[in-house]
Scaffold this motif. Structure first.
Motif, PDB file in Angstrom:
ATOM      1  N   TYR A  73       0.811  -1.214   0.000  1.00  0.00           N
ATOM      2  CA  TYR A  73       0.000   0.000   0.000  1.00  0.00           C
ATOM      3  C   TYR A  73       0.849   1.270   0.000  1.00  0.00           C
ATOM      4  CZ  TYR A  73      -4.433  -2.452   0.563  1.00  0.00           C
ATOM      5  OH  TYR A  73      -5.535  -3.236   0.367  1.00  0.00           O
ATOM      6  N   SER A  74       2.036   1.229   0.611  1.00  0.00           N
ATOM      7  CA  SER A  74       2.879   2.427   0.588  1.00  0.00           C
ATOM      8  C   SER A  74       3.328   2.729  -0.844  1.00  0.00           C
ATOM      9  CB  SER A  74       4.091   2.235   1.503  1.00  0.00           C
ATOM     10  OG  SER A  74       4.872   1.118   1.093  1.00  0.00           O
ATOM     11  N   LEU A  75       3.575   1.691  -1.646  1.00  0.00           N
ATOM     12  CA  LEU A  75       3.928   1.899  -3.059  1.00  0.00           C
ATOM     13  C   LEU A  75       2.738   2.438  -3.846  1.00  0.00           C
ATOM     14  CD1 LEU A  75       6.016  -1.328  -3.800  1.00  0.00           C
ATOM     15  CD2 LEU A  75       6.872   0.993  -3.431  1.00  0.00           C
ATOM     16  N   TYR A  76       1.573   1.853  -3.603  1.00  0.00           N
ATOM     17  CA  TYR A  76       0.377   2.345  -4.279  1.00  0.00           C
ATOM     18  C   TYR A  76       0.114   3.815  -3.917  1.00  0.00           C
ATOM     19  CZ  TYR A  76      -1.029  -2.364  -5.785  1.00  0.00           C
ATOM     20  OH  TYR A  76      -1.086  -3.594  -6.389  1.00  0.00           O
ATOM     21  N   SER A  77       0.293   4.152  -2.635  1.00  0.00           N
ATOM     22  CA  SER A  77       0.017   5.532  -2.205  1.00  0.00           C
ATOM     23  C   SER A  77       0.985   6.507  -2.852  1.00  0.00           C
ATOM     24  CB  SER A  77       0.086   5.638  -0.678  1.00  0.00           C
ATOM     25  OG  SER A  77       1.396   5.413  -0.212  1.00  0.00           O
ATOM     26  N   GLN A  78       2.239   6.074  -3.079  1.00  0.00           N
ATOM     27  CA  GLN A  78       3.208   6.939  -3.756  1.00  0.00           C
ATOM     28  C   GLN A  78       2.810   7.170  -5.216  1.00  0.00           C
ATOM     29  OE1 GLN A  78       7.049   5.098  -3.314  1.00  0.00           O
ATOM     30  NE2 GLN A  78       6.953   5.140  -1.074  1.00  0.00           N
ATOM     31  N   LEU A  95      -4.218  -3.817  13.191  1.00  0.00           N
ATOM     32  CA  LEU A  95      -2.817  -4.049  12.838  1.00  0.00           C
ATOM     33  C   LEU A  95      -2.573  -3.814  11.345  1.00  0.00           C
ATOM     34  CD1 LEU A  95      -0.315  -5.115  14.454  1.00  0.00           C
ATOM     35  CD2 LEU A  95      -0.804  -7.349  13.477  1.00  0.00           C
ATOM     36  N   THR A  96      -3.465  -4.343  10.518  1.00  0.00           N
ATOM     37  CA  THR A  96      -3.334  -4.180   9.070  1.00  0.00           C
ATOM     38  C   THR A  96      -3.470  -2.715   8.659  1.00  0.00           C
ATOM     39  OG1 THR A  96      -4.260  -6.386   8.739  1.00  0.00           O
ATOM     40  CG2 THR A  96      -4.248  -4.925   6.844  1.00  0.00           C
ATOM     41  N   ALA A  97      -4.361  -2.011   9.330  1.00  0.00           N
ATOM     42  CA  ALA A  97      -4.620  -0.623   8.957  1.00  0.00           C
ATOM     43  C   ALA A  97      -3.467   0.302   9.322  1.00  0.00           C
ATOM     44  CB  ALA A  97      -5.909  -0.139   9.623  1.00  0.00           C
ATOM     45  N   VAL A  98      -2.760   0.011  10.424  1.00  0.00           N
ATOM     46  CA  VAL A  98      -1.777   0.984  10.903  1.00  0.00           C
ATOM     47  C   VAL A  98      -0.325   0.552  10.722  1.00  0.00           C
ATOM     48  CG1 VAL A  98      -3.424   1.802  12.637  1.00  0.00           C
ATOM     49  CG2 VAL A  98      -1.678   0.156  13.315  1.00  0.00           C
ATOM     50  N   SER A  99      -0.045  -0.761  10.627  1.00  0.00           N
ATOM     51  CA  SER A  99       1.336  -1.220  10.773  1.00  0.00           C
ATOM     52  C   SER A  99       2.265  -0.717   9.662  1.00  0.00           C
ATOM     53  CB  SER A  99       1.393  -2.744  10.856  1.00  0.00           C
ATOM     54  OG  SER A  99       0.830  -3.344   9.712  1.00  0.00           O
ATOM     55  N   ALA A 100       1.861  -0.854   8.383  1.00  0.00           N
ATOM     56  CA  ALA A 100       2.766  -0.493   7.290  1.00  0.00           C
ATOM     57  C   ALA A 100       3.101   0.999   7.318  1.00  0.00           C
ATOM     58  CB  ALA A 100       2.147  -0.881   5.951  1.00  0.00           C
ATOM     59  N   LEU A 101       2.079   1.848   7.460  1.00  0.00           N
ATOM     60  CA  LEU A 101       2.330   3.289   7.495  1.00  0.00           C
ATOM     61  C   LEU A 101       3.017   3.702   8.787  1.00  0.00           C
ATOM     62  CD1 LEU A 101      -0.988   4.587   5.898  1.00  0.00           C
ATOM     63  CD2 LEU A 101       1.269   4.512   4.844  1.00  0.00           C
ATOM     64  N   PHE A 102       2.707   3.012   9.893  1.00  0.00           N
ATOM     65  CA  PHE A 102       3.360   3.304  11.169  1.00  0.00           C
ATOM     66  C   PHE A 102       4.859   3.031  11.082  1.00  0.00           C
ATOM     67  CE2 PHE A 102       4.801   1.962  15.423  1.00  0.00           C
ATOM     68  CZ  PHE A 102       4.467   3.100  16.163  1.00  0.00           C
TER      69      PHE A 102
END
Length: 400
Positions: free
Chosen positions: A32-37, A229-236
């Motif tokens: 998701y971080s790649l998609y958001s970029q 956990l899924t909602a916050v972990s990668a961006l956190f």
């Protein structure tokens, strides 16, 4: 009467199809971080993508959950794999947010068809004498697939020059292989019933309704922590800990689902009462450790939380299935299984959406803390209710 070798082949083909379908649903999680970029969207958009998947699952479970009881398990399993193939192809098309949302919805539909029908199919194949092992296998391939998908995509994202295409290309190939295996190794219904679409209503037999509600709420509390956990972990990891590794992002979610399998093995060696109560207590601890991870910005706590969560949720899911899906006859098993998983995915989606919405007002970390606290309260309440219900049942059971 199906022979023992044929039954083993059918079990393996069904379990493989189940695992592959669920694997595909979590491939986007560490990406998701790649998609958001590339698409310039916020954490709230991430939770929307997560939510449309979960609601796709629930739609399939509620609307089509009883269908396999009528037409047989095999046609529904094959349909789930066709949807998995379509979803993989959509992810491989040129990237856009509307297409990403549509792909997540189709992925959710495939998971919804597979979750209820796959669980019922595995239990059917093992037969009435071995429901315990069947239930354990069904949850193991379900949660194992969810874990493998997120870890695989994370590793590929760090090692490959095509992080947004290679995972889906591999999943496409596995889905086609699973479709062929199901066609070859699972028997077609001897006398298939005509296709009838029921009204979207999943009934639960009266004798198990109390256990069903407690089982769904307990297991759902575990899924709710997974949602947070899924909602916050990668961006956190990126924003607060400065860790941009997609493998680590995938590992956090993988640990939760992998240790659910561990919880399965533990649950089968203790009573369902002990499993339920230990699981609820463990979920309170897991939510507390997650709160520590968020507030103290601790990577160690962020890796410990999913381990405690996984074992505890595995205990609750296993105890819930043992008290519900494994207790009904095959004619009702698809409906009850689908109703069970519909409840779980509802409780998975709501915290994830809530975290995203609240983060717009108070921030990602603070919203994660709020929902971790709410889930801890839910798990504690279900544990107390289960103790009270079992104590009441014991008092009203006549002595021999």
């Amino acid at each position: 009467m199906i022979s023992a070798p044929a039954r083993r082949g059918a079990v393996l083909a069904t379990a493989f199809a189940f695992l592959v379908t669920m694997m595909g649903t979590t491939l986007p999680t560490p990406l998701y971080s790649l998609y958001s970029q590339q698409l310039d969207f916020t954490e709230f958009t991430v939770t929307i993508l997560f939510a449309v998947y979960a609601f796709g699952v629930m739609f399939a479970l509620i609307v089509f959950g009883r269908l396999s009881d009528d037409v047989g398990r095999r046609p529904i399993l094959l349909t789930a794999l066709v949807l998995a193939v379509i979803s993989a192809v959509m992810f491989l098309l040129p990237l856009s947010l509307p297409l990403l949302i549509a792909a997540r919805i189709v992925s959710g539909l495939s998971a919804g068809l597979m979750s209820g029908t796959g669980t019922a199919a595995v239990i059917d194949l093992f037969g009435p004498a071995d429901k315990s092992r069947a239930g354990m296998l069904a949850i193991a391939v379900n949660t194992g697939g969810l874990g493998v998908g997120t870890l695989f995509a994370g590793v590929v994202a760090d090692l490959s020059s095509a992080p947004l295409t290679l995972p889906y290309a591999v999943h496409l190939g596995l889905s086609v292989l699973a479709f062929v295996a199901l066609r070859v190794f699972t028997p077609a219904p001897a006398d298939p019933a005509p296709l009838r679409l029921h009204a979207p209503r999943l009934t639960v037999p009266a004798p198990i309704r109390g256990a069903f509600v407690r089982g769904v709420l307990a297991a759902g509390a575990g899924f709710a922590v997974c949602g947070v956990l899924t909602a916050v972990s990668a961006l956190f990891l990126v924003r607060y800990l400065g860790i941009g590794s997609h493998t680590v992002a995938g590992l956090v979610v993988f640990l939760a689902f992998a240790f659910m399998v561990v919880g399965q093995f533990v649950a089968r060696r203790i009573s369902s009462r002990a499993a339920m109560q230990a699981g609820c207590g463990g979920l309170v601890v897991a939510a507390a450790v997650l709160a520590v991870a968020l507030s103290a910005e601790s990577l160690a706590a962020l890796l410990i939380a999913p381990i405690v969560l996984g074992v505890s949720a595995g205990l609750c899911v296993n105890a819930g299935l043992a008290a519900t899906v494994e207790q009904v006859d095959p004619a009702q098993r698809g409906a009850v299984s689908s109703a069970f998983f519909a409840g779980l995915y509802l409780l998975l989606a709501v915290p994830a959406i809530g975290v995203g919405a609240l983060s717009l007002a108070v921030g990602l970390r603070e919203s994660g803390l709020v929902f971790a606290g709410l889930v801890a309260l839910l798990a504690a309440a279900v544990g107390v209710a289960d103790i009270a219900a079992r104590g009441s049942a014991a008092r009203t059971t006549p002595l021999p």
